[in-house]
Design a protein around this motif. Sequence first.
Motif, PDB file in Angstrom:
ATOM      1  N   LEU A 287     -64.616 -32.040 -10.247  1.00 27.17           N
ATOM      2  CA  LEU A 287     -64.802 -33.450 -10.594  1.00 27.17           C
ATOM      3  C   LEU A 287     -65.229 -33.569 -12.057  1.00 27.17           C
ATOM      4  N   PHE A 288     -64.773 -34.596 -12.726  1.00 27.95           N
ATOM      5  CA  PHE A 288     -65.091 -34.874 -14.142  1.00 27.95           C
ATOM      6  C   PHE A 288     -64.449 -33.869 -15.098  1.00 27.95           C
ATOM      7  N   GLY A 289     -63.431 -33.152 -14.660  1.00 22.77           N
ATOM      8  CA  GLY A 289     -62.800 -32.155 -15.521  1.00 22.77           C
ATOM      9  C   GLY A 289     -62.342 -32.741 -16.844  1.00 22.77           C
ATOM     10  N   GLY A 290     -62.655 -32.046 -17.937  1.00 20.64           N
ATOM     11  CA  GLY A 290     -62.228 -32.479 -19.260  1.00 20.64           C
ATOM     12  C   GLY A 290     -63.096 -33.527 -19.907  1.00 20.64           C
ATOM     13  N   ARG A 291     -64.114 -34.023 -19.193  1.00 21.24           N
ATOM     14  CA  ARG A 291     -64.967 -35.057 -19.776  1.00 21.24           C
ATOM     15  C   ARG A 291     -66.177 -34.429 -20.461  1.00 21.24           C
ATOM     16  N   ARG A 295     -68.885 -29.139 -18.468  1.00 19.80           N
ATOM     17  CA  ARG A 295     -69.316 -27.734 -18.349  1.00 19.80           C
ATOM     18  C   ARG A 295     -70.741 -27.660 -17.803  1.00 19.80           C
ATOM     19  N   THR A 296     -71.612 -28.545 -18.282  1.00 14.81           N
ATOM     20  CA  THR A 296     -72.984 -28.578 -17.766  1.00 14.81           C
ATOM     21  C   THR A 296     -72.995 -28.988 -16.303  1.00 14.81           C
ATOM     22  N   TYR A 297     -72.157 -29.947 -15.948  1.00 15.60           N
ATOM     23  CA  TYR A 297     -72.031 -30.385 -14.552  1.00 15.60           C
ATOM     24  C   TYR A 297     -71.669 -29.203 -13.663  1.00 15.60           C
ATOM     25  N   ARG A 298     -70.627 -28.456 -14.052  1.00 18.89           N
ATOM     26  CA  ARG A 298     -70.182 -27.320 -13.237  1.00 18.89           C
ATOM     27  C   ARG A 298     -71.249 -26.245 -13.169  1.00 18.89           C
ATOM     28  N   ARG A 299     -71.856 -25.954 -14.300  1.00 20.82           N
ATOM     29  CA  ARG A 299     -72.859 -24.887 -14.322  1.00 20.82           C
ATOM     30  C   ARG A 299     -74.055 -25.249 -13.463  1.00 20.82           C
ATOM     31  N   GLY A 320     -75.747 -36.463 -13.810  1.00 21.61           N
ATOM     32  CA  GLY A 320     -76.425 -37.040 -14.967  1.00 21.61           C
ATOM     33  C   GLY A 320     -75.941 -36.442 -16.276  1.00 21.61           C
ATOM     34  N   ALA A 321     -75.515 -35.175 -16.243  1.00 20.01           N
ATOM     35  CA  ALA A 321     -75.001 -34.548 -17.462  1.00 20.01           C
ATOM     36  C   ALA A 321     -73.766 -35.274 -17.961  1.00 20.01           C
ATOM     37  N   ILE A 322     -72.972 -35.824 -17.050  1.00 19.95           N
ATOM     38  CA  ILE A 322     -71.782 -36.598 -17.427  1.00 19.95           C
ATOM     39  C   ILE A 322     -72.178 -38.016 -17.796  1.00 19.95           C
TER      40      ILE A 322
END
Length: 332
Positions: A287-291, A295-299, A320-322
């Motif tokens: 989710l949110f790929g490329g936004r 990277r912080t979201y995934r990590r 929240g990172a996004i």
Amino acid sequence: MSEHQSFRFSIAPMMEWTDRHCRAFHRTLSRRAWLYTEMVTAPAIIHGDRQRLLGFSPAEHPVVVQLGGSDPGLLAEAARICADFGYDEINLNVGCPSDRVKGGNFGACLMRDPALVATCIAAMKAAVRIPVTVKCRIGVDEQDVEQALDALADAVLAAGADRLIVHARKAWLKGLSPKENREIPPLDYARVARLKARLPHVPIELNGGLATLDDALRAGAGLDGVMLGRAAYQDPDLLLEVDARVHGEAAPHADAFAAIAAFEPYVAAHLEAGGRLHDITRHMLGLFGGRPGARTYRRTLATEALVPGAGLEVLHRAAGAIRNRHVRSDAA
């Protein structure tokens, strides 16, 4: 596509991926997408933990169970069990090229034996009232794809199959790994179009190599549906567009943030029942790929959701990172 209300968008059955948590998440993103279980073998259903293998939430409908096997009697018994669980449809796997599947005499190797597949379909149709469908390849190894696909299609349709989902690539069972077979040999969407032209009244759905919703709708023009696998899993944002673009209906949620908020009660219930956050959030990494902030979201999800006792606050922090990057961008 909204005028074609019978046109289907499906998310492919994928081992290790499309479990009930994945399906619940995907259903949050689209009301209309058809969801599939992971492939389950007929003997596992008959002798195994049925609730663990087959349990699903009523919210998942429409949902299809995919069976693996080549014994008509076992498949018929498994089909009855699945129908009693409340599935909308049963699908027989005649397309998976993995060694484990091959060793069990099911999956793509069954393309070589249309008569056996037809016998299996006839037995399943006799056992249940819900639709029974087939997911196949255009051929395997050295088979001529014109003859192989026609032979398989004609046999299973004569046996009562209700729909064909065709992965438009040969399964190469000799010398290629399943991973390599995702790229080799080339896709042949035109072969699926020729099958539809020959069988205009048969519902035929296209699968294989469809990377975006635009790709899928373009390649699926003139057919009865499209099925996306890895693309839908790895970029679930595209599912938020399905209801509007395929069916002309409003999306279930305005954006991915709203979808996460709507999904929180499901996550909370899983945690309260003793489940781990990672069981669910592993399916949400794309989710949110490329936004900005992705990277912080995934990590955050990939690491903190694994910590024993991790709760909804981890999901909030990841989203929240996004959101924070989005707010700063708007302010600028």
